[in-house]
Scaffold this motif. Structure first.
Motif, PDB file in Angstrom:
ATOM      1  N   UNK A 191     -31.071  12.730  10.844  1.00  0.00           N
ATOM      2  CA  UNK A 191     -30.094  12.845  11.914  1.00  0.00           C
ATOM      3  C   UNK A 191     -30.776  12.897  13.275  1.00  0.00           C
ATOM      4  N   UNK A 192     -29.959  12.845  14.313  1.00  0.00           N
ATOM      5  CA  UNK A 192     -30.507  12.894  15.663  1.00  0.00           C
ATOM      6  C   UNK A 192     -29.475  12.450  16.672  1.00  0.00           C
ATOM      7  N   UNK A 193     -29.964  12.193  17.877  1.00  0.00           N
ATOM      8  CA  UNK A 193     -29.095  11.757  18.967  1.00  0.00           C
ATOM      9  C   UNK A 193     -29.379  10.297  19.288  1.00  0.00           C
ATOM     10  N   UNK A 194     -28.325   9.509  19.348  1.00  0.00           N
ATOM     11  CA  UNK A 194     -28.460   8.096  19.681  1.00  0.00           C
ATOM     12  C   UNK A 194     -27.348   7.704  20.638  1.00  0.00           C
ATOM     13  N   UNK A 195     -27.540   6.588  21.294  1.00  0.00           N
ATOM     14  CA  UNK A 195     -26.480   6.049  22.137  1.00  0.00           C
ATOM     15  C   UNK A 195     -25.543   5.183  21.305  1.00  0.00           C
ATOM     16  N   UNK A 196     -24.342   5.016  21.793  1.00  0.00           N
ATOM     17  CA  UNK A 196     -23.357   4.170  21.121  1.00  0.00           C
ATOM     18  C   UNK A 196     -23.947   2.784  20.899  1.00  0.00           C
ATOM     19  N   UNK A 197     -23.691   2.248  19.717  1.00  0.00           N
ATOM     20  CA  UNK A 197     -24.245   0.960  19.346  1.00  0.00           C
ATOM     21  C   UNK A 197     -25.550   1.052  18.589  1.00  0.00           C
ATOM     22  N   UNK A 198     -26.147   2.233  18.573  1.00  0.00           N
ATOM     23  CA  UNK A 198     -27.425   2.414  17.901  1.00  0.00           C
ATOM     24  C   UNK A 198     -27.278   2.618  16.405  1.00  0.00           C
ATOM     25  N   UNK A 199     -28.417   2.846  15.753  1.00  0.00           N
ATOM     26  CA  UNK A 199     -28.461   3.006  14.299  1.00  0.00           C
ATOM     27  C   UNK A 199     -29.272   4.233  13.927  1.00  0.00           C
ATOM     28  N   UNK A 200     -28.945   4.772  12.781  1.00  0.00           N
ATOM     29  CA  UNK A 200     -29.711   5.853  12.163  1.00  0.00           C
ATOM     30  C   UNK A 200     -29.700   5.646  10.660  1.00  0.00           C
ATOM     31  N   UNK A 201     -30.758   6.113  10.001  1.00  0.00           N
ATOM     32  CA  UNK A 201     -30.770   6.121   8.545  1.00  0.00           C
ATOM     33  C   UNK A 201     -30.981   7.549   8.071  1.00  0.00           C
ATOM     34  N   UNK A 202     -30.015   8.036   7.344  1.00  0.00           N
ATOM     35  CA  UNK A 202     -30.100   9.370   6.763  1.00  0.00           C
ATOM     36  C   UNK A 202     -30.689   9.276   5.360  1.00  0.00           C
ATOM     37  N   UNK A 203     -31.453  10.300   5.005  1.00  0.00           N
ATOM     38  CA  UNK A 203     -32.041  10.378   3.673  1.00  0.00           C
ATOM     39  C   UNK A 203     -31.603  11.671   3.005  1.00  0.00           C
ATOM     40  N   UNK A 204     -31.477  11.621   1.695  1.00  0.00           N
ATOM     41  CA  UNK A 204     -31.150  12.812   0.899  1.00  0.00           C
ATOM     42  C   UNK A 204     -32.038  12.811  -0.331  1.00  0.00           C
ATOM     43  N   UNK A 205     -32.927  13.785  -0.400  1.00  0.00           N
ATOM     44  CA  UNK A 205     -33.826  13.918  -1.544  1.00  0.00           C
ATOM     45  C   UNK A 205     -33.266  14.971  -2.487  1.00  0.00           C
ATOM     46  N   UNK A 206     -33.123  14.597  -3.749  1.00  0.00           N
ATOM     47  CA  UNK A 206     -32.587  15.499  -4.766  1.00  0.00           C
ATOM     48  C   UNK A 206     -33.717  16.040  -5.641  1.00  0.00           C
ATOM     49  N   UNK A 207     -33.673  17.337  -5.891  1.00  0.00           N
ATOM     50  CA  UNK A 207     -34.618  17.946  -6.823  1.00  0.00           C
ATOM     51  C   UNK A 207     -33.877  18.904  -7.735  1.00  0.00           C
ATOM     52  N   UNK A 208     -34.437  19.099  -8.938  1.00  0.00           N
ATOM     53  CA  UNK A 208     -33.796  19.982  -9.893  1.00  0.00           C
ATOM     54  C   UNK A 208     -32.466  19.455 -10.394  1.00  0.00           C
ATOM     55  N   UNK A 209     -32.274  18.156 -10.287  1.00  0.00           N
ATOM     56  CA  UNK A 209     -30.989  17.532 -10.601  1.00  0.00           C
ATOM     57  C   UNK A 209     -31.256  16.296 -11.432  1.00  0.00           C
ATOM     58  N   UNK A 210     -30.367  16.042 -12.391  1.00  0.00           N
ATOM     59  CA  UNK A 210     -30.493  14.830 -13.194  1.00  0.00           C
ATOM     60  C   UNK A 210     -30.041  13.658 -12.334  1.00  0.00           C
ATOM     61  N   UNK A 211     -30.991  13.147 -11.559  1.00  0.00           N
ATOM     62  CA  UNK A 211     -30.661  12.149 -10.546  1.00  0.00           C
ATOM     63  C   UNK A 211     -30.144  10.860 -11.168  1.00  0.00           C
TER      64      UNK A 211
END
Length: 125
Positions: A9-29
């Motif tokens: 996450x973060x701060x961006x201007x309109x029209x921009x892009x972000x990539x969120x990540x989610x790392x799972x542990x202790x879970x039957x992924x």
């Protein structure tokens, strides 16, 4: 103990892009169902995208399906949310979540059992 840890996450201007990540542990992924949600102040939690990690099937909310893409890297137990053409109304806390013992894609927050702590996305005009 299941842990889901979001980042990107973060701060961006309109029209921009972000990539969120989610790392799972202790879970039957593998062969399970995970999703991305967001919640803005004073609003209900909204389901954005879901993925079946066993085969890559995806499901999107109409509001984001033209701009957001959910994907996975099974080798890293990680689910991503690529967000393009961001708008100020996309400003919210974004959460990763995982289901337990189910067999279909869902965007309903009530269908998810495990939740991450969230990552803030702020889009300025």
């Amino acid at each position: 103990q299941v842990q889901l840890v979001e980042s990107g996450g973060g701060s961006v201007q309109a029209g921009g892009s972000l990539r969120l990540s989610c790392v799972a542990s202790g879970y039957t992924y593998n062969s399970n169902y995970m999703g991305w949600f967001r919640q803005a102040p004073g609003k209900e939690r909204e389901g954005l995208a879901a993925i079946y990690t066993g085969g890559g099937s995806t499901y999107y909310a109409d509001s984001v399906k033209a701009r957001f893409t959910i994907s996975q890297d099974n080798a890293k137990n990680t689910v991503y949310l690529q967000m393009n053409s961001l708008k100020p109304e996309d400003t919210a806390m974004y959460y990763c979540a995982a289901r337990r013992g189910h067999s279909y894609l869902s965007l309903s927050p009530e269908a998810y059992y495990y939740w991450g702590q969230g990552t803030q996305v702020t889009v300025s005009s």
